[in-house]
Write a protein that holds these residues in place. Structure first.
Motif, PDB file in Angstrom:
ATOM      1  N   SER A  70       9.747   3.866   0.958  1.00  0.00           N
ATOM      2  CA  SER A  70       8.796   4.250  -0.096  1.00  0.00           C
ATOM      3  C   SER A  70       7.576   3.346  -0.104  1.00  0.00           C
ATOM      4  O   SER A  70       6.455   3.807  -0.279  1.00  0.00           O
ATOM      5  N   SER A 122       6.433   1.652   2.410  1.00  0.00           N
ATOM      6  CA  SER A 122       5.673   1.990   3.613  1.00  0.00           C
ATOM      7  C   SER A 122       4.850   3.253   3.364  1.00  0.00           C
ATOM      8  O   SER A 122       3.652   3.300   3.655  1.00  0.00           O
ATOM      9  N   TYR A 123       5.491   4.271   2.804  1.00  0.00           N
ATOM     10  CA  TYR A 123       4.772   5.521   2.514  1.00  0.00           C
ATOM     11  C   TYR A 123       3.577   5.237   1.597  1.00  0.00           C
ATOM     12  O   TYR A 123       2.465   5.689   1.846  1.00  0.00           O
ATOM     13  N   HIS A 124       3.818   4.465   0.559  1.00  0.00           N
ATOM     14  CA  HIS A 124       2.768   4.192  -0.427  1.00  0.00           C
ATOM     15  C   HIS A 124       1.573   3.461   0.196  1.00  0.00           C
ATOM     16  O   HIS A 124       0.429   3.799  -0.068  1.00  0.00           O
ATOM     17  N   GLU A 168       0.894   5.470   4.381  1.00  0.00           N
ATOM     18  CA  GLU A 168       0.761   6.912   4.624  1.00  0.00           C
ATOM     19  C   GLU A 168       0.043   7.653   3.496  1.00  0.00           C
ATOM     20  O   GLU A 168      -0.346   8.804   3.679  1.00  0.00           O
TER      21      GLU A 168
END
Lengths: 251, 251
Positions: free
Chosen positions: A242, A244-246, A249
């Protein structure tokens, strides 16, 4: 191209690297490489270079730097996973997957509900194995740095260590069950690049009420990791994915 | 409270449920429950009820519904993980963790780089084990539905199955290495509640160039799952965690 994390001692100069030990064995025997073959060497400081093998000695290789690489795939936020000792070999999974997903450091701690008890002797014996897991996972996932694995802390020592962090969190099952939970995004929105984040995860059965009180008193905020109840070894993987996504990405 | 997924046949009426088989054994022997004890029963349609044991027969239990529960912890998006057969027992990890993280369905497929080859006989033998893994993980993580596990498909059959999905994606290592990658969030931003999403993940070594061409021709978009290279069994966990974060934690 194959990657190896080479300890600082083996960087002879800006131009020359010697490789010995396990990596020597892996390059010559497993990969069957020789003079003229290229590998990527990572320095513990995070820099990396494309190198060519120029000489094969009896028990080490000499490599020459062809080009310094300047890509980095490190998470922009420095995340430490503090994992309450889980059963069996689940800790191996946490270390391997957590490294792939970008963790900067792991702290293992003896939680009151940890079924296994590790004394110093057992912890020392495991340390080599842990270091090997995170080194191999770093190479595989093309990390620039190998995460640190700190040996087993008591809960009290974990609280002391937490004082140096910008953001202190703990995964709390009751948060997932609550209707008035704090959204993980509201916490991530307060985090900026280069901050240090510590997230504590209980063992099977979670934190004891005493531990929850101590965490809160020490300034930790509870977070939910989605509405489903995750096993202890899955919690850090959700958190790292999460974050990393935030930060990597989301735009 | 302990949860059990009870097949539709055992819901005798709106008020009565009979439990037999493995769950009967688990409740009476492992949990040592008896008349007056409460459990949560999940119906395959996603509804759940708090129930009390009213009678213990020789080989089944009779339960009475106390209250229907109306919380749901299902992901708002219907995600299918299509996993190229990986080595060893990594598929067990994908099924267990993927269930905790909210997957609705799993499709296993024989990719050209899958080292293991499963014939129909082997796949059938494994099916019971897979069903057990996802049922137990659903109970543990308080899911409302047990994900489906479809037996091993050929790559061609996977492409045919993909036609019914709203969104078709595949994890592609080259995307992670590329400077001009498509951000995962730009894909999630196009997805709305109740859409069906299929994400295909290659085995160790990834998809072959032929498979990549076939996926693209069939309308699949490639996605990167952060900048680090993930092992095959980690990719679905990143995807599910991120989509949960996006739809359940982000505001």
């Amino acid at each position: 191209m194959q990657r190896y994390f080479i300890s600082a001692d083996n960087w002879i100069s800006d131009q020359q690297i010697n490789i010995d030990g396990d990596d020597f064995h892996h390059i010559t025997r497993v990969m069957r490489m020789s003079v003229g073959d290229d590998v990527i060497c990572n320095h513990p400081n995070g820099s990396a270079a494309e190198c060519v093998i120029v000489d094969v000695k009896n028990d080490y290789l000499v490599l020459s730097v062809k080009a310094w690489l300047n890509q980095s795939v490190e998470l922009p936020v420095h995340v430490t996973i503090a994992q309450g000792l889980p059963k069996g070999d689940k800790i191996d999974l946490v270390l391997q997957k957590g490294t792939e997903l970008g963790a900067a450091r792991f702290i293992l701690f003896q939680a009151s509900r940890s079924v296994v008890k590790w004394d110093e002797k057992k912890a020392l014996k495991k340390q080599d194995r842990f270091n090997k897991i995170v080194k191999e996972a770093s190479e595989q996932s093309h990390r620039n740095k190998v995460p640190e694995v700190e040996g087993v802390s008591s809960f009290q020592l974990l609280l002391e260590k937490s004082e140096t962090y910008n953001v202190k969190l703990f995964a709390y099952e009751e948060e997932a069950k609550s209707a008035s939970f704090t959204r993980l995004s509201s916490i991530f929105n307060e985090i900026t690049a280069d901050m240090s984040v510590l997230v504590c995860i209980g063992p099977e059965g979670g934190f004891s009420p005493d531990e929850v009180n101590l965490l809160k008193a020490a300034g930790f905020s509870s977070v939910r990791l989605g509405p489903r109840i995750l096993r202890t070894e899955t919690a850090s993987l959700y958190f790292l994915s999460s974050i990393s996504y935030h930060f990597e990405e989301l735009r």
